[in-house]
Design an enzyme around this catalytic site. Structure first.
Site, PDB file in Angstrom:
ATOM      1  CD  GLU A 426      46.435  32.461  28.000  1.00 54.18           C
ATOM      2  OE1 GLU A 426      47.145  33.452  28.237  1.00 54.18           O
ATOM      3  OE2 GLU A 426      45.364  32.240  28.597  1.00 54.18           O
ATOM      4  CG  ASP A 450      50.191  33.097  30.341  1.00 58.70           C
ATOM      5  OD1 ASP A 450      51.088  32.945  31.190  1.00 58.70           O
ATOM      6  OD2 ASP A 450      49.090  33.604  30.612  1.00 58.70           O
ATOM      7  CB  CYS A 497      44.849  40.334  23.525  1.00 53.51           C
ATOM      8  SG  CYS A 497      44.768  38.687  24.230  1.00 53.51           S
TER       9      CYS A 497
HETATM   10  C1  PEP Z   1      48.763  36.710  27.800  1.00 49.52           C
HETATM   11  O1  PEP Z   1      49.072  35.709  28.432  1.00 49.52           O
HETATM   12  O2  PEP Z   1      49.391  37.134  26.821  1.00 49.52           O
HETATM   13  C2  PEP Z   1      47.595  37.503  28.229  1.00 49.52           C
HETATM   14  C3  PEP Z   1      47.129  38.485  27.493  1.00 49.52           C
HETATM   15  O3  PEP Z   1      47.031  37.185  29.409  1.00 49.52           O
HETATM   16  P1  PEP Z   1      47.636  37.597  30.848  1.00 49.52           P
HETATM   17  O4  PEP Z   1      48.799  38.494  30.612  1.00 49.52           O
HETATM   18  O5  PEP Z   1      46.533  38.247  31.589  1.00 49.52           O
HETATM   19  O6  PEP Z   1      48.024  36.260  31.403  1.00 49.52           O
HETATM   20 MG    MG Z   2      47.672  34.817  29.844  1.00 49.71          MG
END
Ligand code: PEP
Ligand code: MG
Length: 572
Positions: A426, A450, A497
């Site tokens: 990320e 991210d 994800c």
């Molecule tokens: C992302 O950054 O894509 C992620 C799945 O984590 P979060 O949205 O919890 O930062």
């Molecule tokens: Mg994230």
């Protein structure tokens, strides 16, 4: 009047607005009163009212969340605090408000300086109780989100994960905020609950009137206040159509995730904990692609103990049996804060001590979680994943923590299970090191939320830079494609994800780029299965090739529209 913001999730909500403005008193100055019995009575009745409010809140919450407010009742009944407040009113002739302010602040100062982290955590609870008492003493009504009296559209400047954790979801028709962008955590939660949301509406809190009828259209990204009867009728019809469409999509929920020519794509579930509602969709997914463990921390009033964590992780692992559960280690910092943990003050928290970095700086917090994960791993197929790693060194360092946790358990003779080790991709620097990363991990998962934020240098929370935070930026697809190639060559699993992985329009591109695992909120499983079945793998590959040649986000969208015209997509 129609106001514009960023539409996230989908659907239309029609209902009264509920303006959520957490109470924050003006700074108080020393106040005195000779009416000792009057001030004593005021304090006692505020305490009674506070206890009644807390009892009402607890009735609406499950056991875990209610424990936060039960702790607040204990503070209200604390004899030392009570005696000091009464002594202040009597001896110093303080007003009830000033006595509450003084005594609670003194207690917080004492607790804040205690080395024991568990005791220090109580400081945030004291602050909450103080605010509740002051609000009641100032005659202000409660404006919480945990027990709403009717179904409403919640309007707020900003909704923090800690606000949404205790939100009375059954009564929330829609969410509209001044702050936040398409991949902010409020947006992710709204999507996972299937609640229409529009974020980033400028000056919302000056516009919104509590109780006023409104229409929220998450597709168009609009909030309409004072709708005419005709507009209301149109909105209600649109809401009905959306609800019908949702029902139809759910017909896909128990289908196999196959492309039109039968290629299987593994679909995982993104969850925020072990609550039954989180696990309800377990049978429609092949694995848990993202267990966001921070919600376990955010829903508590203290750092969850090792034993408490083991219980939660065990429940998820047992539900999924031999299917993998990807447990992401603690990801706090940025907009995800803990009420009982004071993170370092930083000018740029999203570029600061977040997630893995914060865990490195607080080894005991990290090791406690790792020990819990290793213990729970005995009960299923646990894959451990590190968020926000920005270098290969970060990944290696995190792995040494896992070994430390394992040897700590061994020293105590406690059994630890086998786990696979992975990292979230990320941060662009790690994405570019994907070939080297494959040598250090068993698997990885791309966090596109991210990754997009750091790639485009545009805060995912800030509506002012939303046009720069381009989820469909060709650079993002190029990075994803590079990582997919590296992991395919290494023969190791790679998943997406982030929100893009659950976006039915993006899914054919991701599969075309080589992804064979995608993880998403439960509400996205059915539309994604439907999208997979609409194209062959070869069609998805040629679509991905076209996207990789695009020079702008607009061009990517044009390619998708073109595909929609050919019947590959329903609409874009
Ligand atoms: C992302 O950054 O894509 C992620 C799945 O984590 P979060 O949205 O919890 O930062
Ligand atoms: Mg994230």
């Amino acid at each position: 009047m129609v106001y514009h913001g960023i539409g996230v999730s989908c659907g239309v909500a029609v209902g009264p607005l509920y303006c959520y403005e957490p109470f924050m008193p003006e700074p108080l100055c020393a106040e005195h009163s000779e009416d000792i019995s009057g001030q004593t009575a005021l304090y006692q009745s505020a305490k009674r009212a506070a206890r009644e409010e807390l009892a009402r809140v607890c009735e609406h919450l499950d056991e875990d969340k209610a424990s936060i407010f039960q702790a607040h009742m204990e503070i209200l009944d604390d004899e030392v605090i009570d005696e000091e407040i009464l002594a202040g009113i009597k001896g110093e002739q303080w007003t009830a408000q000033w006595a509450v302010e003084q005594v609670y602040e003194n207690c917080r100062a004492v607790l804040g300086s205690v080395p024991d982290a568990l005791i220090r955590e109580r400081e945030a609870d004291l602050f909450d109780v103080k605010l509740r008492l002051l609000r009641i003493l100032q005659g202000m009504p409660e404006r919480g989100l945990c027990c709403l009296e009717q179904s409403v559209i919640v309007a707020a400047k900003e909704l923090l994960p800690s606000d949404t954790a205790t939100m009375d979801k059954a009564n929330v028709l829609g969410i509209v905020t001044e702050m936040g962008g398409a991949t902010s955590h409020s947006a992710i939660l709204a999507k996972s609950w299937g609640i229409p949301a529009v974020l980033g509406v400028a000056n919302l809190m000056q516009i919104a009137r509590c109780g006023e009828m409104a229409v929220l259209d998450a597709e168009a990204g609009t909030l309409e206040t004072q709708p005419t009867p005709e507009q209301l009728a149109v909105a209600k019809a649109a809401r009905g159509a959306w609800q019908k469409q949702m029902k139809e999509a759910t017909a896909w929920i128990d289908k196999e995730p196959l492309t039109k020519d039968g290629v299987r794509i593994d679909l995982g579930l993104n969850i925020g904990g072990a609550a039954d509602e989180e696990l309800a969709a377990a049978r429609y997914a092949g694995f848990v692609g993202l267990l966001r463990t921070e919600f376990l921390y955010m829903n508590a009033n203290h750092f969850p103990t090792e034993d408490e964590q083991v219980e939660q992780y065990k429940k998820v692992l047992r539900t999924f049996d031999s299917r993998p559960v990807v447990l992401r280690t603690l990801d706090i910092g940025g907009d995800k804060t803990l009420r009982y943990f004071r993170a370092p003050r930083e000018d740029n928290p999203l570029l600061g001590s977040r997630a893995l970095r914060l865990c490195f700086e607080n080894p005991e917090i990290f090791l406690t979680q790792l020990r819990a994960a290793l213990r729970a791993a005995v009960h299923g197929n646990l894959w451990l994943m590190f968020p926000m790693a920005s270098s290969i060194e970060d990944v290696c360092r995190a792995k040494t923590f896992v070994e430390t946790a394992r040897s700590q358990l061994a020293q105590k003779g406690v059994q630890a299970g086998r786990v696979k080790i992975g990292a979230m991709i990320e941060v662009p620097s790690l994405a570019l090191m994907a070939p080297e990363l494959t040598r250090e991990v068993d698997f990885a998962s791309i966090g596109t939320n991210d990754l997009c934020q750091y790639l485009t240098a545009a805060d995912r929370m800030n509506p002012a830079v939303a046009p720069y935070h381009q989820n469909w930026h060709p650079a993002l697809f190029r990075l994803v494609g590079m990582a997919a190639q590296a992991f395919e060559q290494a023969g190791k699993p790679l998943c997406v994800c982030g929100e893009l992985g659950g976006d039915d329009r993006a899914v054919p591109i991701l599969v075309g780029l080589g992804l064979r695992r995608l993880s998403m909120n439960a509400s996205r499983l059915a539309p994604v299965k439907q999208a997979l079945a609409s194209m062959t793998l070869a069609q998805m590959q040629s679509l991905a090739e076209r996207v990789l040649k695009c020079v702008s986000e607009a061009e990517v969208r044009a390619v998708l529209c073109d595909e929609a015209g050919k019947g590959g997509y329903e609409d874009v």
